[in-house]
Scaffold this motif. Structure first.
Motif, short mmCIF file in Angstrom:
data_model
loop_
_atom_site.label_atom_id
_atom_site.label_comp_id
_atom_site.label_asym_id
_atom_site.label_seq_id
_atom_site.Cartn_x
_atom_site.Cartn_y
_atom_site.Cartn_z
N SER A 283 8.81 37.30 -2.21
CA SER A 283 7.90 36.20 -1.88
C SER A 283 6.99 36.55 -0.72
CB SER A 283 8.70 34.93 -1.54
OG SER A 283 9.54 34.57 -2.61
N ALA A 284 7.47 37.44 0.16
CA ALA A 284 6.69 37.83 1.33
C ALA A 284 5.58 38.82 1.00
CB ALA A 284 7.60 38.42 2.40
N LYS A 285 5.58 39.34 -0.23
CA LYS A 285 4.58 40.34 -0.62
C LYS A 285 3.42 39.64 -1.33
CE LYS A 285 6.98 44.09 0.58
NZ LYS A 285 8.04 43.42 1.34
N PRO A 286 2.24 39.60 -0.70
CA PRO A 286 1.11 38.90 -1.33
C PRO A 286 0.66 39.51 -2.65
CG PRO A 286 0.40 40.12 0.62
CD PRO A 286 1.89 40.16 0.61
N LYS A 287 1.03 40.78 -2.89
CA LYS A 287 0.61 41.45 -4.13
C LYS A 287 1.57 41.22 -5.28
CE LYS A 287 -2.81 44.74 -2.91
NZ LYS A 287 -3.51 45.88 -3.52
#
Length: 367
Positions: free
Chosen positions: A76-80
């Motif tokens: 969830s912390a990865k915008p990609k």
């Protein structure tokens, strides 16, 4: 939903392998779409309340559902990373298009790389009345108890003394369910002795060289007939025992969910040590179909710790092949391979190593 969704890395399956693959590929800069057919990510981890073994790298000492939450947070912390839950992959086609169903719509996806991390399904065994209400796979029992808070019954016969059978038996005891016995067809238990010891201390008999002969009951399970096996796996006449139970739980192994790999025309091989048909692949987990990688139980049934590392390796490899992480990816691949070697170094890993060796042998590929 778009008529055609284009993405760099498509990951099919949001269990431990898929989550780690998504985080690793996105960390290197690749755009990721993660498909999960259930409404929640985490795969089998969401129902696992026991503590993990291994090393700190694989979250040793943490409970399965806690590890699942950590992996979900990392994704969830990865915008990609884009996640589609309740989305089922339907097929992988020659032109590189993947079709999926979500929200009642048929969607086409065009990824540059694909990682299949679909996991495994529970095996069943044949015996009279094995379709009777009250007969469950161990995973279904875990889902009932640990996800929905429902006990499957009052008295259980567990069939299978591998890690899953032993762990689920202990969880049943913790939930106040009586475990009449654990039976195992092999002459020795297949799970870790630490799990078996907890069961025995609770007074539950573990009967090796025993199998289930039949289930009986009017509208649902009321009992089971078990019997002893000789050294040739044949029933010993007169060894039958009648157990009064209302649940029979089958923990007799898993089979890799490789339908998409077959359909994508990956070269497959039947390897008993890996629990069934698995795709041939190189050390970086790329299959014989270029650009399609596998990770986790779909590549051979192991513990979740190995699935997480394989997922990371597949994610790194897919992103690297797209030109990301040119300065760091090769080292990350080496680290993941070393980690897998460590996990498979003990006695429990010998079976997997034998299976992986068979994958590299010439001949015998195919159905």
């Amino acid at each position: 939903m778009p008529a055609l969704k284009e993405i760099e890395v498509l990951i099919i399956g949001g269990g431990p392998a898929g989550l780690c693959a998504a985080a690793a590929a996105a960390e290197l800069g690749a755009g990721v779409l993660l498909l999960e057919r259930d409404d929640k990510l985490g795969g089998q981890l969401v129902k696992q309340t026991h503590k993990f073994f291994g090393s700190k790298k694989q979250y040793a000492g943490e409970r399965g559902y806690q590890i699942g939450n950590v992996l979900i947070e990392q994704c969830s912390a990865k915008p990609k990373v884009e996640v589609w839950s309740e989305a089922t992959a339907l097929g992988i086609y020659d032109d590189g298009v993947v079709t999926a169903e979500k929200d009642g719509q048929h969607i086409k996806i065009k990824p540059k790389k694909i990682i299949v991390s679909t996991g495994a399904s529970e095996k069943m065994i044949a015996f009279p009345n094995n379709d009777m209400p009250g007969i469950y796979g161990a995973g279904a029992v875990q889902t009932l108890m640990n996800v929905h808070g429902i006990v499957p019954g009052q008295r259980v016969l567990m069939v299978g003394a591998g890690n899953i059978g032993l762990i689920v038996s202990y969880q049943l005891l913790q939930a106040g369910v009586d475990v009449a016995a654990i039976i195992e067809a092999a002459p020795a238990i297949g799970g870790y002795l630490v799990h078996a010891s907890k069961i025995r201390r609770a007074g539950v008999p573990i009967l090796t060289s025993y199998t289930i002969k039949e289930a009986y009951g009017k509208e649902s399970v009321e009992g089971a007939i078990i019997c002893q096996l000789d050294e040739h796996w044949q029933e010993i006449p007169g060894s039958e025992q009648d157990l009064t139970v209302d649940v029979i739980c089958l923990a007799v192994g898993l089979s890799p969910l490789t339908e998409l790999c077959f359909q994508a025309d990956c070269q497959m091989k039947y390897v008993p040590e890996l629990s069934g048909h698995v795709p041939l692949r190189n050390e970086y987990l790329e299959t014989t179909r270029p650009g399609l990688y596998v990770a986790g139980d779909v590549s051979g049934v192991e513990e979740a710790s190995s699935a997480m590392v394989e997922g990371r390796l597949a994610g790194i490899s897919a992103a690297y092949s797209l030109g990301y992480g040119q300065d760091t990816a090769a080292k990350l691949q080496e680290d993941a391979l070393a980690e897998l070697s460590e996990l498979r170094a003990g006695p429990a890993g010998q079976k997997t190593l034998q299976g992986l060796k068979k994958l590299t042998e010439k001949g015998g590929a195919g159905c």
